[in-house]
Design a protein around this motif. Structure first.
Motif, PDB file in Angstrom:
ATOM      1  N   ARG A 146      -6.307 -32.031  -3.494  1.00 36.05           N
ATOM      2  CA  ARG A 146      -5.444 -33.190  -3.717  1.00 36.05           C
ATOM      3  C   ARG A 146      -6.221 -34.311  -4.418  1.00 36.05           C
ATOM      4  O   ARG A 146      -5.678 -35.068  -5.207  1.00 36.05           O
ATOM      5  CB  ARG A 146      -4.877 -33.700  -2.386  1.00 36.05           C
ATOM      6  N   ILE A 147      -7.499 -34.366  -4.121  1.00 31.30           N
ATOM      7  CA  ILE A 147      -8.320 -35.405  -4.749  1.00 31.30           C
ATOM      8  C   ILE A 147      -8.439 -35.161  -6.241  1.00 31.30           C
ATOM      9  O   ILE A 147      -8.414 -36.084  -7.043  1.00 31.30           O
ATOM     10  CB  ILE A 147      -9.687 -35.483  -4.042  1.00 31.30           C
ATOM     11  N   VAL A 148      -8.529 -33.896  -6.608  1.00 28.37           N
ATOM     12  CA  VAL A 148      -8.536 -33.568  -8.026  1.00 28.37           C
ATOM     13  C   VAL A 148      -7.230 -34.031  -8.656  1.00 28.37           C
ATOM     14  O   VAL A 148      -7.214 -34.613  -9.737  1.00 28.37           O
ATOM     15  CB  VAL A 148      -8.722 -32.049  -8.235  1.00 28.37           C
ATOM     16  N   GLU A 149      -6.126 -33.793  -7.970  1.00 34.25           N
ATOM     17  CA  GLU A 149      -4.823 -34.227  -8.481  1.00 34.25           C
ATOM     18  C   GLU A 149      -4.749 -35.747  -8.620  1.00 34.25           C
ATOM     19  O   GLU A 149      -4.075 -36.277  -9.505  1.00 34.25           O
ATOM     20  CB  GLU A 149      -3.689 -33.742  -7.560  1.00 34.25           C
ATOM     21  N   MET A 150      -5.448 -36.449  -7.727  1.00 36.61           N
ATOM     22  CA  MET A 150      -5.452 -37.909  -7.813  1.00 36.61           C
ATOM     23  C   MET A 150      -6.230 -38.399  -9.033  1.00 36.61           C
ATOM     24  O   MET A 150      -6.109 -39.551  -9.420  1.00 36.61           O
ATOM     25  CB  MET A 150      -6.099 -38.529  -6.562  1.00 36.61           C
ATOM     26  N   GLY A 151      -7.075 -37.524  -9.599  1.00 39.51           N
ATOM     27  CA  GLY A 151      -7.760 -37.912 -10.820  1.00 39.51           C
ATOM     28  C   GLY A 151      -9.274 -38.034 -10.707  1.00 39.51           C
ATOM     29  O   GLY A 151      -9.899 -38.741 -11.476  1.00 39.51           O
ATOM     30  N   MET A 203     -11.498 -30.922 -18.240  1.00 35.24           N
ATOM     31  CA  MET A 203     -10.193 -30.319 -18.498  1.00 35.24           C
ATOM     32  C   MET A 203      -9.094 -30.827 -17.562  1.00 35.24           C
ATOM     33  O   MET A 203      -7.917 -30.700 -17.856  1.00 35.24           O
ATOM     34  CB  MET A 203     -10.270 -28.795 -18.407  1.00 35.24           C
ATOM     35  N   SER A 204      -9.483 -31.400 -16.440  1.00 36.01           N
ATOM     36  CA  SER A 204      -8.447 -31.930 -15.553  1.00 36.01           C
ATOM     37  C   SER A 204      -8.057 -33.348 -15.972  1.00 36.01           C
ATOM     38  O   SER A 204      -7.233 -33.980 -15.326  1.00 36.01           O
ATOM     39  CB  SER A 204      -8.922 -31.908 -14.097  1.00 36.01           C
ATOM     40  N   ARG A 205      -8.641 -33.835 -17.042  1.00 35.84           N
ATOM     41  CA  ARG A 205      -8.357 -35.177 -17.543  1.00 35.84           C
ATOM     42  C   ARG A 205      -8.539 -36.229 -16.451  1.00 35.84           C
ATOM     43  O   ARG A 205      -7.607 -36.953 -16.093  1.00 35.84           O
ATOM     44  CB  ARG A 205      -6.930 -35.256 -18.075  1.00 35.84           C
ATOM     45  N   PRO A 206      -9.724 -36.289 -15.888  1.00 34.91           N
ATOM     46  CA  PRO A 206      -9.909 -37.167 -14.732  1.00 34.91           C
ATOM     47  C   PRO A 206      -9.996 -38.639 -15.122  1.00 34.91           C
ATOM     48  O   PRO A 206     -10.396 -38.968 -16.239  1.00 34.91           O
ATOM     49  CB  PRO A 206     -11.255 -36.696 -14.175  1.00 34.91           C
ATOM     50  N   TYR A 248      -6.375 -26.414 -13.748  1.00 33.72           N
ATOM     51  CA  TYR A 248      -5.453 -25.662 -12.887  1.00 33.72           C
ATOM     52  C   TYR A 248      -4.239 -26.490 -12.480  1.00 33.72           C
ATOM     53  O   TYR A 248      -3.136 -25.993 -12.346  1.00 33.72           O
ATOM     54  CB  TYR A 248      -6.221 -25.216 -11.644  1.00 33.72           C
ATOM     55  N   ILE A 249      -4.473 -27.788 -12.283  1.00 34.56           N
ATOM     56  CA  ILE A 249      -3.393 -28.628 -11.761  1.00 34.56           C
ATOM     57  C   ILE A 249      -2.421 -29.067 -12.852  1.00 34.56           C
ATOM     58  O   ILE A 249      -1.381 -29.641 -12.567  1.00 34.56           O
ATOM     59  CB  ILE A 249      -3.962 -29.895 -11.087  1.00 34.56           C
TER      60      ILE A 249
END
Lengths: 297, 259, 241, 349
Positions: free
Chosen positions: C78-83, C156-159, C108-109
């Motif tokens: 979820r933290i990855v999803e938060m950025g 790649m997750s555009r953090p 992935y997200i």
């Protein structure tokens, strides 16, 4: 032995081997990720046959639909087992998880004996499987012909899922490094659940075809195929999907050919598989496709 | 050809390759009997890999380990311990559910004459042996200041004492060479000071040769007589602490090059 | 500049590993579009700090705030999803996956295929060497290439925030230089960076702000280059009195 | 063990002997059978705990070892004339066809049964215990199934599915009780010895144990063989208790029962296994009720055969999830512990 007989036996071995392969995948996927021998896997295989049996005999559904429903039900059973019995023990000592796996397996078998009855049931084979085909002069039973074809089709789909989809990628990543996979934003618990669903679905499909090949089903029928399929996974290199398939075919073919060439040893064909397991553990413990595992010091 | 015949440990051209990555590259090092030497270098320089090659956890890709003129390369870890090399681990590996005393007694097992059969029947010889062993174990615990804790389970000890117990357990194998892997990691300055005098004391008391890996430069500079510095799996310097401190290569390895 | 709200704010973080008190009240702030580094000797608690932010380790007390959201209790994915993305220590690329698969796993997200394609090209423009090796297994890459892949994968997750745990670890000096130039470039293109380094000099050269850690605490902090000449920094590393 | 403990143990031993004498002479046959079974469970469970609990190596083999011991004892003790009757379809192979041990060599046959079982353990342990991971589990499981296959198929030796009947009933409470005491005594000594410590060290951390100079492979293999030996003895006792042996006697259900016993008692606690072996033997009988048909007033609740094993297996899973330590964890029941229990109950000043 004439060539046609040999060819018949070869087809027979192929069909048996493809079933072991289907079953072995489930063991190898779960072992690859959790380092756990999922003893209950063979019982999911058994349940698959019963689901199909009741769909056909009680609900009078067509054969193909029964298979689909049974595969879905097996996937659900597999996920339930993971969620209820294995997940709480993921950080426990490995021996605890193993004991639980044995417990779940034994629970399903005994529940099966009570609910489904100990007496073997005759599995209604579809015509497709009963037909006899003549190929190159050899008479090939429908099962020996169709089972490998369907199985290989399923295995192709599986390979596609594991090697070409994002979920499959995540599965392979989890098996290598659970923590880093989390850092990729992957919900690892969910991936593990999918893995169980996938493996169990294959076991269900394998179970139904097994019943078409050996149409006597009983609640303990999963034990031996399950153990041999695990052996196949070890022979192929535990944790490796392709290896499990190769191992499955090796064991299936070897079993049939041993019985064909040495009819007097038919009763001992299971002992032969055991010998193969021991042999592999001595000379090639990592299996055919396996890589050397090294514990970090 | 052995450059140094009376070296207790000699590492000749040790190389370790992990799937394409070279962890240690052509590492040469000698220890004389009685030395207290340090092995330092930034994280990932390959120091622990060297320990693992000495104690048999890894088999070197190239080169050899010679201990008192015996080559160790293909011996299993337990055989190497029997020859007189003991070690501790970076991430303490005690037998957590065993008592403090039992942790030490495990190390005596390899030297016992009376094993399982006489143990089963509790023969007088066995009882005698067990008694002697316990006595020695407790003496050892006393020497490291853990005797009051002998019955406690190892996992319940505070961190500093766990490190101490791990050293005691290593000493119980009666080593000539002791390898310490980051003994001061996770300790506060006060504990670290204690540890330094402790290491010097056991070295005298047990007539040990000691090689230690450490990140805490205070420890290395404070007690080691000779230091080897590693970076990228290569030995970049060797000398006395003072020489090392002023070696530009070392400063660069630690503080880094200009960005 | 302190008038604006920090992107990441950590307040009085305490973390225990078994019996070890690994973090003893860490507080720090990371402002948008900056490079902030966390330096200090091994065992000081730098990695633990990052692992706590990324949700791999749970803190006992303390707050972690990303903009207005408290994220201290979220699971790692979820933290990855938060950025927040992380380049873990020792690269940790998936050796059994190809370079391309490693990168895809990094996003992935995300579902926006078009933008993913563009980002992939962007990554390849930063790391041309990865492009040549798209279909190679991660495990066959050299150390430097693996580090590039690990950075690319995290990007790649555009953090909003990219955390890096010792990107220079085990790299030859020339490569270290290259990696740091790349970090700077990534930052200039709009990614905030929180960096852990042993290689203090290189880190401080490019940092806007830095915190120096010692035994689970933050010892000193200041603007990057000014710390380069700070005696305390030298002491924290070389143990000089 | 202090002097006080020796005396207390001696007193307990005498009381137990007297209890055995009372039981043998005054209890009914049904109760005596349960007690005999309990003692046999004690032997098998304590042996099983040595490898699973103390050494931490997961074996699923005890039923196979018990079968090896059981068949060996049966073949050695069955009188020749009985052998001719039993093997009327396919004659028994030499030398068993001419051997019959006199009754005073019963103990020797048990010993040989144990040795054969230990040999079986060696056979599985040798290839698997070198490896890390759970290969022992799958190999020992396979081994037991193979023993089952052989017992069914190797008719000149085992008489196939029909089994062997008319084995002299040597076993009584003195034998089972006596050997149970002896087994517990020997294995307890072993566990408390340096060898036992080495096993526990391997369980805790194999790499560290090896670094302390222990040869893990040799140590584990020896423990596994010893465990197999006592399982074989238990099998031999069982066969001469019920005077018959057939392939279905030592199925996986036996291993499963033992698994429940050692988990419930605490993996790694010898005394725990002793206590739970007794609990289990009685629980098994009580749960027979579940399977029986009950009539309450005019209602008849049909019994569900097989329900017992469902309950047991569910119990095992629940135990593992919620109560992994079992009754004693890795602790042993000792006089100190007993005294502490009593002290707590006394009002303290």
């Amino acid at each position: 032995m004439s060539f046609t007989q040999f060819f018949q036996q070869l087809m027979n071995g192929f069909s048996l081997g493809s079933l072991y392969a289907l079953l072995a995948i489930g063991y190898t996927l779960v072992y690859g990720i959790l380092s756990l021998i999922n003893f209950a896997h063979s019982d999911v295989f058994m349940l698959g046959t019963y689901f199909a049996f009741y769909m056909i005999t009680i609900f009078m559904l067509p054969w193909w639909l029964s298979v689909v429903i049974s595969v879905v039900l097996c996937a659900i059973v597999g996920m339930t087992i993971e969620r209820v019995a294995y997940r709480p023990l993921r950080s426990a000592p490995r021996i605890s998880a193993l004991i639980t796996a044995v417990g779940v397996s034994y629970f399903l078998e005994n529940l099966g004996l009570v609910v489904l009855g100990a007496r073997p049931k005759g599995f209604p084979r579809p015509d497709l499987m009963k037909n006899v085909y003549v190929i190159a002069g050899a008479k090939i039973q429908g099962v020996s012909f169709w089972v490998p074809i369907i199985s290989i089709g399923i295995l192709m789909v599986l390979l596609y899922i594991v090697y070409k989809t994002k979920v499959g990628m995540a599965m392979r990543a989890v098996a290598k490094d659970m923590e880093t996979t989390r850092l990729m934003g992957v919900n690892v618990d969910q991936i593990i659940l999918y893995t169980f669903a996938l493996g169990s679905a294959l076991a269900g499909a394998g179970g139904v075809m097994w019943a078409a090949k050996f149409p006597q089903i009983n609640p303990l029928m999963g034990i031996f195929p399950g153990w041999k399929a695990f052996t196949a996974a070890v022979v192929g290199g535990i944790g490796n999907v392709v290896g499990a398939m190769i191992g499955g075919f090796i064991i299936g073919l070897a079993e049939i050919l041993i019985a064909a060439f040495f009819p007097s040893l038919t009763g001992y064909k299971d002992a032969f598989v055991f010998g193969l397991l021991i042999l592999f553990l001595i000379i090639k413990p990592n299996g055919i496709m396996g890589e050397t595992l090294k514990e970090k010091v | 050809m052995n450059k140094n015949a009376d070296a207790i440990l000699s590492l000749d051209g040790l190389t370790m390759v992990f799937g394409g990555l070279i962890a240690v590259n052509d590492f040469n090092f000698q220890l004389q009997s009685g030395d207290l030497a340090g092995l330092i270098g930034p994280n990932g320089a390959g120091k622990t890999t060297i320990f693992n090659m000495i104690t048999g956890q890894y088999i070197p890709t190239k080169g050899k380990v010679v201990f008192v003129s015996q080559e160790l390369n293909h011996l299993p870890p337990h055989a190497i311990t029997s020859l007189g090399i003991a070690r501790t681990f970076q991430n303490i590996r005690l037998f957590g559910n065993l008592s403090v005393l039992d942790n030490v007694l495990v190390s005596f097992h390899k030297e016992l004459k009376k094993t399982f059969f006489s143990a089963m029947w509790e023969t007088p010889g066995y009882i005698q042996q067990e008694k002697g062993m316990r006595e020695e174990g407790r003496q050892l615990l006393e020497a490291v200041g853990l005797l009051e804790m002998e019955k406690e389970e190892a996992k319940n000890l505070p961190y500093g004492q766990q490190r101490r117990l791990e050293i005691a357990r290593a000493l119980a194998t009666h080593p000539r060479l002791l390898l310490l892997d980051e003994p001061a990691a996770g300790m506060n300055p006060h504990e670290t000071m204690d540890l330094m005098s402790f290491i010097q004391r056991i070295r005298k008391e047990f007539q040990l040769t000691i090689l230690l890996i450490e990140h805490d430069m205070k420890v290395v500079m404070g007690i080691c007589e000779r230091v080897a510095v590693m970076d990228f799996g290569i030995k970049i310097a060797e000398g006395t602490p003072n020489e090392i401190r002023n070696n530009p290569k070392v400063v660069e390895a630690y503080l880094g090059v200009e960005g | 500049m302190n008038a604006e709200q920090p992107l990441l704010m950590i307040d009085n973080l305490h973390v225990y590993y078994g019996g070890i008190h690994a973090l003893k009240g860490i507080s720090l702030e990371v402002y948008k579009n900056k490079i902030v580094s966390l330096i200090g000797a091994n065992g000081a608690g730098k990695s633990t700090t990052l692992r706590t932010i990324s949700g791999l380790v749970r803190s006992r007390t303390g707050n972690i705030k990303l903009k207005d959201n408290l994220i201290g209790d979220l699971p790692a994915h979820r933290i990855v999803e938060m950025g927040i993305a992380m380049v873990p220590e020792g690269r940790k690329i998936f050796p059994n996956l190809t370079v391309m698969e490693n990168l895809i796993l990094g996003c992935y997200i995300r579902k926006d295929m078009v933008q993913i394609k563009k980002d992939m090209d962007w990554i390849f423009s930063i790391f041309p060497r990865l492009k040549e090796r798209t279909w190679q297994k991660g495990g066959t890459l050299s150390g430097g290439e693996q580090q590039m892949l690990a950075v690319g994968r995290a990007l790649m997750s555009r953090p909003q925030l990219l955390m890096m745990d010792e990107p220079s670890l085990g790299l030859a000096p020339l490569l270290v230089k290259e990696i740091f130039q790349i970090i700077k470039k990534i930052n200039q293109e709009g990614t905030t960076i929180l960096l852990i380094e042993q290689n203090a000099r290189a880190a401080l050269e490019i940092s806007d702000f830095a915190y120096v850690m010692e035994t689970g605490k933050i010892n000193t902090s200041g603007e990057g280059k000014s710390l380069l000449f700070d005696e305390k920094v030298r002491k924290a590393y070389l143990g000089e009195d | 063990m202090g002097k006080r403990d020796y005396i207390l143990t001696a007193i307990l031993f005498v009381i137990l002997l007297f209890g055995l004498w009372l039981a043998q002479n005054y209890l009914n046959a049904y109760m005596i059978r349960i007690l005999n079974t309990a003692f046999i469970y004690v032997i098998a469970a304590v042996a099983y705990n040595l490898i699973n609990g103390i050494a931490g190596q997961f074996s699923l083999g005890p039923n196979g070892f018990m079968a090896l011991g059981g068949y060996t004892v049966a073949l050695l003790m069955l009188p020749v004339y009985q052998k001719i009757q039993v093997y009327f379809l396919t004659p028994l192979i030499w030398p068993f066809s001419v051997i019959t041990f006199p009754s005073y060599l019963f103990i020797l046959s048990l010993f040989l049964g144990g040795l054969i079982a230990a040999g079986g353990a060696f056979l599985i342990g040798f290839p698997t215990l070198r490896l890390r991971g759970d290969y022992l589990a799958i190999a020992s499981f396979g081994f037991s199934e193979i023993i089952f296959v052989l017992a069914n198929n190797f008719i000149p030796l085992t008489n196939g599915a029909l089994g062997i009947k008319g084995i002299p009933q040597y076993t009584n409470l003195w034998w089972t009780g006596g050997l149970a005491f002896l087994t517990v005594f020997l294995i307890r000594n072993l566990v408390n010895s340096s060898f036992g410590r080495a096993l526990k060290a391997i369980r805790e951390d194999e790499i560290a144990a090896q670094t302390m100079g222990i040869n893990p492979f040799r140590t584990k293999l020896l423990a596994f063989a010893i465990s197999g030996f006592f399982a074989g003895v238990a099998g031999g006792l069982f066969v001469t208790l019920i005077s018959t042996v057939s392939p279905t006697l030592f199925t996986f259900a036996m291993t499963f029962n033992l698994l429940i016993i050692i988990v419930l008692g605490g993996l790694g606690s010898i005394t725990g296994s002793v206590v739970t072996a007794f609990i289990f033997a009685f629980l098994q009988e009580i749960l027979r009720e579940v399977e029986a048909t009950h009539t309450i007033g005019s209602f008849t609740i049909p019994g569900i055969p097989g329900m017992r094993m469902v309950v047991f297996s569910a119990l095992l899973v629940v135990l593992m999830i919620f109560y992994r330590r079992g009754l004693f964890g890795t602790k042993e029941l000792s006089w100190d512990l007993v005294f502490r229990l009593f002290k707590k109950k006394e009002p303290q000043e």
